[in-house]
Design an enzyme around this catalytic site. Structure first.
Site, PDB file in Angstrom:
ATOM      1  N   HIS A 145       0.838  -1.208   0.000  1.00 18.31           N
ATOM      2  CA  HIS A 145       0.000   0.000   0.000  1.00 18.31           C
ATOM      3  C   HIS A 145       0.868   1.253   0.000  1.00 18.31           C
ATOM      4  CE1 HIS A 145      -2.955   3.039   1.121  1.00 18.31           C
ATOM      5  NE2 HIS A 145      -2.084   3.416   2.037  1.00 18.31           N
ATOM      6  N   HIS A 150       1.259   5.271  -2.563  1.00 18.31           N
ATOM      7  CA  HIS A 150       1.655   6.646  -2.235  1.00 18.31           C
ATOM      8  C   HIS A 150       2.860   7.175  -2.998  1.00 18.31           C
ATOM      9  CE1 HIS A 150      -1.044   7.469   1.176  1.00 18.31           C
ATOM     10  NE2 HIS A 150      -0.855   6.226   1.565  1.00 18.31           N
ATOM     11  N   GLU A 191      -5.785   9.647   0.440  1.00 15.67           N
ATOM     12  CA  GLU A 191      -6.140   8.218   0.421  1.00 15.67           C
ATOM     13  C   GLU A 191      -7.240   7.870  -0.591  1.00 15.67           C
ATOM     14  OE1 GLU A 191      -4.497   5.819   1.741  1.00 15.67           O
ATOM     15  OE2 GLU A 191      -3.323   6.796   3.304  1.00 15.67           O
ATOM     16  N   SER A 210      -4.293   1.209  -4.558  1.00 14.35           N
ATOM     17  CA  SER A 210      -3.718  -0.069  -4.116  1.00 14.35           C
ATOM     18  C   SER A 210      -4.800  -1.127  -3.881  1.00 14.35           C
ATOM     19  CB  SER A 210      -2.866   0.138  -2.856  1.00 14.35           C
ATOM     20  OG  SER A 210      -3.657   0.625  -1.789  1.00 14.35           O
TER      21      SER A 210
END
Ligand code: HBI
Ligand code: FE
Length: 284
Positions: A145, A150, A191, A210
């Site tokens: 993730h 990110h 997010e 993700s």
């Protein structure tokens, strides 16, 4: 946040956000006082590398048509796909591109060290990977993730500057007792943010990028609300951590995200505190 046992060697405390019956699984005794640790590369088993390879392979096939152009352009810069990359290899490219670097952490860390790292252009990446039985869904961030979701956008100069400003804003919010309001902004942008591009609606939020299921749900499903980004509206909105999002906020460019989050939030926190909270599925 509940800090459980304080580790005697370092003073670093494991953290959990939200309700959970499980203790955090990271080994916080490895962490320094700023919560960073060396990437424990020797600890990865061949099964761990295989999990990363399979997660990457599945997600890579889904990003065309669902992820934003900037993400797709930067994804190859993560390097190795068939094993967990060395953070140092990524840092050689990332530092040249935007001055950011990634640092290893044992898992979720408290807000002040988290914001301090971001304010210094250091992105904390969890170094361990999920177990095969959690292939489709994991509550805590893991290395897949954090890296896949990110890191690609940290190669984008406007987004990279936004993340640093977010870190500085987080330290300020902490002083104003407003971390919860700022966390909602993080949740619904970094997010779970969506961006409208020439070819349609695309994801830029790491939690979407993700997740195989949420990539399609967020960009294609008729179910969720999709509202233009409005900082006050976001700060009033509760969020769920255990289901697909019921509301997404949409931007037209990263410059819009940067500009809308540039003002001093002090009066906004004051105002939002006087207004009722909104449910995660509130439609307007
Ligand atoms: N720690 N490692 C890690 N990763 C996160 O995304 C993270 C964190 N600590 C705090 C935190 N996120 C939240 O408070 C955000 O809302 C800022
Ligand atoms: Fe994340």
């Amino acid at each position: 946040m509940t800090g459980a046992v304080q580790d005697k060697a370092t003073g670093a405390t494991p953290v959990v956000y939200g309700a959970s019956d499980r203790p955090p699984r990271g080994d916080y005794s490895r962490a320094a006082l700023d919560y960073t640790c060396p990437q424990n590369y020797a600890a990865y088993t061949s099964a761990d590398h295989e999990t990363y390879r399979r997660l990457y392979e599945r997600q890579e096939t889904l990003v065309p048509g669902h992820a934003c152009d900037e993400f797709i352009a930067a994804l190859p810069l993560l390097g190795a796909k068939d094993r967990i990359p060395h953070f140092d290899e990524i840092n050689e490219r990332l530092h040249k591109a935007t001055g950011w670097e990634i640092v290893a952490v044992p898992g979720l860390i408290p807000e002040v060290p988290f914001f301090t790292l971001l304010a210094n252009r250091k992105f904390p990446c969890t170094d361990w990977i999920r177990k095969p039985e959690e292939f489709d869904y994991i509550v805590e961030p893991d290395v897949f993730h954090d890296l896949f979701g990110h890191v690609p956008l940290l190669f984008n100069p406007v987004f990279a500057d936004h993340m640093q400003e977010y870190g500085k804003g987080g330290l300020k919010a902490h002083g104003l007792d407003s971390c919860e309001l700022l966390s909602r902004l993080y949740w619904y942008t970094i997010e779970f943010g969506l961006i409208r591009q020439a070819d349609g609606l695309r994801a830029y939020g790491a939690g979407i990028l993700s997740s195989p299921g949420e990539l399609r749900h967020a960009t294609e499903s008729a179910e969720p609300n999709r509202l233009p980004l409005d900082v006050e509206r976001v700060m009033r909105t509760r969020y769920k951590i255990d289901s697909y999002q019921q509301t997404y906020f949409v931007i037209d460019s990263f410059q819009e995200l940067f500009d809308k989050t540039a003002p001093d939030f002090t009066p906004i926190y004051e105002r939002v505190r006087q207004l009722p909270e909104l449910a995660a599925d509130a439609a307007d």
